[in-house]
Each structure stands twice: as structure tokens, then as C-alpha cells.
Design a protein around this motif. Sequence first.
Motif, short mmCIF file in Angstrom:
data_model
loop_
_atom_site.label_atom_id
_atom_site.label_comp_id
_atom_site.label_asym_id
_atom_site.label_seq_id
_atom_site.Cartn_x
_atom_site.Cartn_y
_atom_site.Cartn_z
N PRO A 16 21.77 133.71 83.13
CA PRO A 16 22.67 135.21 83.05
C PRO A 16 23.03 135.40 82.74
O PRO A 16 24.64 136.31 82.29
N PHE A 54 36.13 133.80 85.13
CA PHE A 54 36.17 135.31 84.48
C PHE A 54 36.93 136.40 84.76
O PHE A 54 38.21 137.09 83.42
N THR A 71 29.75 133.96 86.95
CA THR A 71 28.24 133.39 86.78
C THR A 71 28.40 132.00 86.60
O THR A 71 27.97 131.57 86.95
N LYS A 96 22.53 142.20 80.97
CA LYS A 96 22.18 141.46 82.31
C LYS A 96 21.49 142.15 82.78
O LYS A 96 19.87 142.37 83.02
N ARG A 122 23.01 127.13 86.49
CA ARG A 122 22.58 127.93 87.67
C ARG A 122 21.52 128.48 87.06
O ARG A 122 20.44 128.76 85.96
C1 GLV Z 1 27.99 134.64 80.92
O1 GLV Z 1 28.20 135.38 81.54
C2 GLV Z 1 27.43 133.37 80.98
O2 GLV Z 1 27.93 133.15 82.49
O3 GLV Z 1 27.19 132.18 81.29
#
Ligand code: GLV
Length: 396
Positions: free
Chosen positions: A13, A92, A145, A198, A347
Amino acid sequence: MTLRAGREFLAIPGPTTIPDEVLRAMHRPATDIYSPAMNGMTLQLQADISRLFASSGRTYIYIGNGHGAWEAALTNVLSRGDKVLVLESGLFAAGWGKAAAGLGADVEVLPGDWQRAVRPAEVEARLRADTAGEIKAILVVQVDTASGVVNDIAAIGAAIKAAGHQALFMVDAVAALGCVEFQMDAWGVDVAMSAAQKGLMGPPGLGFVVANARARAVHDTANMRTPYWDWTAREGEQHYQKYAGTPPIHLLWALREALDMIFAEGLPAVFRRHELLAGAVSRAVEIWASGGGLRFSIPDPAQRSRTVTNVVLADGYSADALRAYCSDNCGVVLGVGLGALTGKAFRIAHMGHVNAPMVLGTLSVIEMALAALNIPHGPGGVQAAIRYLADAVPAT
Ligand code: GLV
């Protein structure tokens, strides 16, 4: 024996896959940063970024990543000692809050957890309790994320309005902008920020902050301001003033090309593509999860991000071993688990320059890894993803 010849496929991500057109846009000599053409390009980029945020506010483009844009957003509207409410839903927003604390804000966290979105009713209740109006800003991310959650920014904006609270509503849209809808003005967002690497398919290195008139007015008396991030200084006529120094011209050409690609596809089509590809990933993970060896990090499907899917392995199985298998044998790089999910989750990013073969290929490699590593999983996840997409995209 491996099957990894050819171009490695990045399914993390961010940074995400950079389209060849965007890479090529940077392959040119430097030019005169003072020329009217370059100044005009920045003005157009600012207007186009405001358009992506659906905002009539002012856009500032920074040489920096998302963390830089966090600091830019904070320092322009806060004064030391201001109370800031952080709406936790993973890593985050908490990180943004830590930055605010480091800059001298008085940070309070509205606790969340890594398995669900922020609850607007809890935000409203906390704001109603703040009868003295001590809270000056509210920080939240649209997509986290690390947890894989998407927060309902419209509903949180409505909760702030219902509470009649005057705090600035500040939103991090780094992992969502250009992939899912963002309606800054309509949702009551005062300051929003994002970055290029992104959904906007660019190289890391550019951050964006958009401020509405209310935030711009607060800026006039904010005392956390610093020379590099300062909005007033960046509103100068000269091109170099807009960047507090040399404009990052190659990154700007990349951004120009990426935005042209997004607008050529059309925002509704871009959002729909992300919705369908996320749906395909969900179908596959749902089937795999029925075997007991893994689960979604976010149980409620409505709260799962359309840009990244986080998968947690059952005790006794290593997400890092699965990632290593995919990368070493097939050239597919999955995202690591972060924070509380380090080593436990992987992820799958599906944001930016992604299409059906990229996503179906990635899912196939994961299913291959689950089989090779004997991780219990329901069979036919990829088939379910294909069925879902075939139903959603009928022959015409
Ligand atoms: C960065 O934003 C990540 O999710 O690795």
C-alpha cells in the motif's frame, strides 16, 4: 526453481505501481523553474488537486511524504498548547497525533481499536462534553493501511456539526485520494492532506494540503507556523515561493501525467474500478477464511477499505513466511503487517494503477502460497473472485 522472472509486481500500500507513462514523463532534462510555463503548471496542479478533494479551498504542494504533509497541516493552524482530539482506528491517526504532540499540542486520543472504524456517535458525545470549546482540531484518517479500515468521513463530519463544535476537522486521505470518493466541502472537512505515492500513482516525494476559508483564517493567528511549511509564504506569486525553494519539477511532471490519466479515465470510473477490484479481493479472502487459517483484520465488510485488504493469519502461521514465498518464488510483493499486526498479517494493496490481471494474478499467487505452506484455507478463492468480476462486468 522459482517462477519470478520478469517485472516484480508490487502489491504494497504505497508506493504503488508507477505507470510507464508517469515514469516517462520524468525522463527529460531540467528546465527553467522561473518560467511562466512552470508557474502555470503548478497553478493548474493546485486546481486539479482541489478538484480531487472536491474542495473550493486552497491547495499547497509540498516536497515531502505524508508525514511531511501532516506537519504542514498541523503547523499552519495550531498554536502551542492547543487541544487536539485524535480519532484512533489503527496506526496512522495516532501517528499524526504524535506529530502534533511533538510540535507542542495537547493531544487527547479517542480510543478505537484495530478491528473497526471510528464511531461517529462517540465523537459527537466527546465534543458535546467539551462545553468550554477547548478542542481546537480533530484528526482522523479516511483509510488506515495498518488496520485496513475505512472511516466514514461524511458521518464524522455530520457528528461534529450535530455537536455544534467549532474544532477544525482535519482528515488524512493519503491512502484513499484518487481511489474512493472524497467530498471535502460537502463533508465539512476544514483541512485535508494526501501524498503522491498511493492512489495518485506517482513517485514518493510530494505531499498535498488543502485548506478551506475557515482553516485559512485560523492560520493567520496560529503560532506553530514554521518557515518551510508556512501557507502565507507559499502564496507568493513567484514559482519558487510556492515550494519555499526549488520546485520539484520532475515530480510535478509525474503528477501532471498521473492526474491526466485519472481524469481521462474519469473519477466515477476510477472509483468503480477500485470498488470492483476490492470486491474481488474480498470474495477470495472470504473463501480462504472459511478454512480457519486466516481472517480479515476488519470483520465488518462495510468498514473494509477499498484500497487495501489486511489479512491476519491464525496462531502458528507466519505472515512473513507467506510474503517471502510470494516474493521469492513469484515476484509478487505483499505488504507487511504493521504495528499490532507485525508478523501476524499481510496486506494486499489494490490502489492506484491496478487492473483485473494484476489483482487476479496477485490472488492466485497468494492461493498458491497458502497451498504450498499448508495454511488451512477454503479452496476456490480465486474462482470466487473471478465469478464476482464476471458478474459485475457482463459481456455487452
Ligand atoms: C504506509 O502507509 C503503509 O501502509 O505501509
